[in-house]
Each structure stands twice: as structure tokens, then as C-alpha cells.
Write an enzyme that holds these catalytic residues in place. Structure first.
Site, PDB file in Angstrom:
ATOM      1  CG  ASP A  21      -2.107   0.902   1.103  1.00 58.96           C
ATOM      2  OD1 ASP A  21      -2.375   1.382  -0.024  1.00 58.96           O
ATOM      3  OD2 ASP A  21      -2.778   1.160   2.133  1.00 58.96           O
ATOM      4  CG  ASN A  69      -8.018  -2.040  -5.148  1.00 65.33           C
ATOM      5  OD1 ASN A  69      -7.119  -2.868  -4.954  1.00 65.33           O
ATOM      6  ND2 ASN A  69      -8.216  -1.023  -4.309  1.00 65.33           N
TER       7      ASN A  69
HETATM    8  C1  IPE Z   1      -5.558  -2.681  -0.269  1.00 63.01           C
HETATM    9  O1  IPE Z   1      -5.188  -1.357  -0.396  1.00 63.01           O
HETATM   10  C2  IPE Z   1      -5.535  -3.374  -1.604  1.00 63.01           C
HETATM   11  C3  IPE Z   1      -4.227  -3.558  -2.231  1.00 63.01           C
HETATM   12  C4  IPE Z   1      -3.065  -3.202  -1.731  1.00 63.01           C
HETATM   13  C5  IPE Z   1      -4.266  -4.222  -3.496  1.00 63.01           C
HETATM   14  P1  IPE Z   1      -6.275  -0.193  -0.568  1.00 63.01           P
HETATM   15  O2  IPE Z   1      -5.506   1.070  -0.633  1.00 63.01           O
HETATM   16  O3  IPE Z   1      -7.166  -0.507  -1.701  1.00 63.01           O
HETATM   17  O4  IPE Z   1      -7.106  -0.325   0.776  1.00 63.01           O
HETATM   18  P2  IPE Z   1      -7.977   0.766   1.558  1.00 63.01           P
HETATM   19  O5  IPE Z   1      -8.932   1.360   0.580  1.00 63.01           O
HETATM   20  O6  IPE Z   1      -7.019   1.779   2.094  1.00 63.01           O
HETATM   21  O7  IPE Z   1      -8.623  -0.013   2.645  1.00 63.01           O
HETATM   22  C1  IPE Z   2      -1.675   0.217  -3.289  1.00 64.61           C
HETATM   23  O1  IPE Z   2      -1.411   1.576  -3.351  1.00 64.61           O
HETATM   24  C2  IPE Z   2      -1.927  -0.385  -4.643  1.00 64.61           C
HETATM   25  C3  IPE Z   2      -3.298  -0.835  -4.878  1.00 64.61           C
HETATM   26  C4  IPE Z   2      -4.297  -0.681  -4.083  1.00 64.61           C
HETATM   27  C5  IPE Z   2      -3.540  -1.500  -6.127  1.00 64.61           C
HETATM   28  P1  IPE Z   2      -2.589   2.641  -3.377  1.00 64.61           P
HETATM   29  O2  IPE Z   2      -2.952   2.911  -4.793  1.00 64.61           O
HETATM   30  O3  IPE Z   2      -3.703   2.209  -2.502  1.00 64.61           O
HETATM   31  O4  IPE Z   2      -1.871   3.922  -2.775  1.00 64.61           O
HETATM   32  P2  IPE Z   2      -2.474   4.909  -1.696  1.00 64.61           P
HETATM   33  O5  IPE Z   2      -2.901   4.079  -0.528  1.00 64.61           O
HETATM   34  O6  IPE Z   2      -3.618   5.621  -2.352  1.00 64.61           O
HETATM   35  O7  IPE Z   2      -1.329   5.825  -1.374  1.00 64.61           O
HETATM   36 MG    MG Z   3      -4.093   2.420  -0.542  1.00 61.98          MG
END
Ligand code: IPE
Ligand code: IPE
Ligand code: MG
Length: 244
Positions: A21, A69
Site C-alpha cells: 500500500d 479496487n
Molecule cells: C488494499 O489497499 C488493496 C491492495 C493493496 C491491493 P487499498 O488502498 O485498496 O485499501 P484501503 O482502501 O485503504 O482499505
Molecule cells: C496500493 O497503493 C496499490 C493498490 C491498491 C492496487 P494505493 O494505490 O492504494 O496507494 P495509496 O494508498 O492511495 O497511497
Molecule cells: Mg491504498
């Protein structure tokens, strides 16, 4: 003493799971579009697998795309799939050469055909490898995993192939996407968020959770080793009194 020799992992660690993340925030902090954070994220993968091999961690699960997502803008989803395909194209020879099996947990049905085909081709090519198992969680949701397993088992009962009394925890686990893999020992989430976000709900039942403020595109060797050290210091009691 070289860095590589400075830490010895003595605690059992068969399965590490990553919630990768912080890509978007990593990019935004640099004045870049979010998708460039996802591109940078892919560059971290090889080193992670190398460290897992070094410490004899047999299974690595990586949360690449959750069932939630899909709520993101289509443009960001497209970039994520582009980079995943690039990852497969760039890394498959290397992964095969180190004896990695690359498998997927999640419903590929909704994934666009080019990405789906890349996942299937990588699995077909590496399915007989067993030195390290890389479990890419794509369109994965822990609740979806559990509901699918429940439906499959219910069908077996309905068809008269299974008695309700024969449904055990092991039998149930054999119907999850992760069938055949051990439970998660260590779950690492980067970027400072402290939640599971629907990741491997069943499989994380007795995992140790380590949350690091480091964003995934910055998650390199030292950050990973720090997580392993934290894990090593944990007492795993499994409801009993013994420290493991
Ligand atoms: C969790 O991260 C999913 C992945 C890393 C693929 P998100 O960024 O989507 O999760 P939330 O929305 O903060 O819970
Ligand atoms: C994790 O990084 C990747 C996926 C969820 C696919 P994010 O895209 O959630 O990055 P932040 O949390 O918005 O910084
Ligand atoms: Mg995220």
C-alpha cells in the site's frame, strides 16, 4: 560483517503476505500522477522475492488488486493492469530460473483478457516449480474467497457427495483460493494504514501483523529486514502459554 549476514531468522516463517500500500501517496508526494507510483511499485518485487529466498520463506502472497479496487477510476485500473502485464513480461524468465511458481488467487473472470492471459501463461509455465511460491492476489477479496468455498461445499452436500459432519476446518481451507498453501505467518502492510482491507481473512487467523509507515515504492531490503526482526521478537502462543 556484511549486511546480509547481520540478521538470522530463527522463527518459523513459511508464508509472508504483503498489503503493498501507499503507491498513490508516494507519487503524489513527488508531484507525480498516482499511476507512476504503481509503476515504481513493480520495481520492488524482484528484491522482495530474493530476500524471501534468502530467508527460506517458501510462500509470498502479494495483494495486487482487491475486489474493492474496482471503485477506482478506470484509467487507474488500466494502468495497474498494464504494469502487471509488464511485470510478467519482464520477470517471468527470472522467476522461472529461481524455481518460482507464480499463481493467482482471485476471480480472473472480471480481469481484462490480456492480463488474464498473462497470469495464466505465467502459471502454466511455472506450475511445476516449488522452490518459492508467489501468490498474486488479483481481484481478490477475503469474503468472496469464503463465500465461494461455502458455495462449492454446499454443492457437494446437495449432490450427496459429502456429509455435513465431514466439513472440517481443513476441508474448508482446501476449497479456498489458497488451497495447499500454509496459513499466513506474517502479514506486512506498508504505508501506515492499520487494517486488513479484506485480505486473506481466513488465512490470516493466527498471523502476526506488522505495520510499517514505509510506502510500498520505498519498501526495500532494510525495511523488510526491520519487519522480520519485529516478527522474530513476537510471542506466538496460539491460545496456549508457550512462546513460539
Ligand atoms: C488494499 O489497499 C488493496 C491492495 C493493496 C491491493 P487499498 O488502498 O485498496 O485499501 P484501503 O482502501 O485503504 O482499505
Ligand atoms: C496500493 O497503493 C496499490 C493498490 C491498491 C492496487 P494505493 O494505490 O492504494 O496507494 P495509496 O494508498 O492511495 O497511497
Ligand atoms: Mg491504498
Amino acid at each position: 560483517m556484511s549486511k546480509k549476514e547481520s540478521f538470522v531468522l530463527t522463527k518459523k516463517l513459511d508464508h509472508v503476505a504483503f498489503i503493498m500500500d501507499g503507491n498513490g501517496r508516494w507519487a503524489n508526494l513527488r508531484g507525480l500522477p498516482r499511476y507512476l507510483g504503481h509503476r515504481e511499485a513493480m520495481s520492488r518485487m524482484r528484491e522482495i522475492f530474493e530476500i524471501c529466498r534468502e530467508f527460506n520463506i517458501h510462500v509470498v502472497s502479494c495483494y495486487a488488486f482487491s475486489t474493492e479496487n474496482w471503485n477506482r477510476p478506470q484509467d487507474e485500473i488500466d494502468h495497474l493492469m498494464d504494469y502487471l502485464e509488464e511485470f510478467y513480461a519482464k520477470e517471468i524468465d527470472y522467476m522461472d530460473s529461481i524455481g518460482a511458481r507464480i499463481q493467482v488467487s482471485g476471480d480472473l473472470g472480471r480481469i481484462r483478457p490480456s492480463t488474464r492471459e498473462a497470469c495464466i501463461a505465467a502459471y502454466e509455465r511455472t506450475k511445476n516449480n516449488d522452490d518459492i511460491i508467489v501468490n498474486i492476489c488479483l481481484n481478490y477479496g477475503g469474503r468472496d474467497d469464503i463465500v465461494r468455498a461455502t458455495k462449492a461445499i454446499a454443492e457437494e452436500v446437495k449432490e450427496g457427495k459429502l456429509n455435513v459432519d465431514d466439513i472440517t476446518e481443513d476441508y474448508f481451507a482446501d476449497h479456498l483460493y489458497t488451497h495447499g498453501l500454509p496459513d499466513v505467518d506474517l502479514m506486512i502492510r506498508t504505508s501506515g494504514e492499520q487494517r486488513l482491507s479484506n485480505f486473506l481473512l481466513w488465512q490470516n487467523a493466527y498471523a502476526e501483523f506488522v505495520f510499517t509507515p514505509v510506502k510500498w515504492p520505498d519498501f526495500k531490503r532494510d525495511a523488510f529486514i526491520d519487519c522480520l526482526k519485529e516478527y522474530q521478537d513476537r510471542n506466538r502462543r496460539y491460545g496456549g502459554l508457550k512462546n513460539e
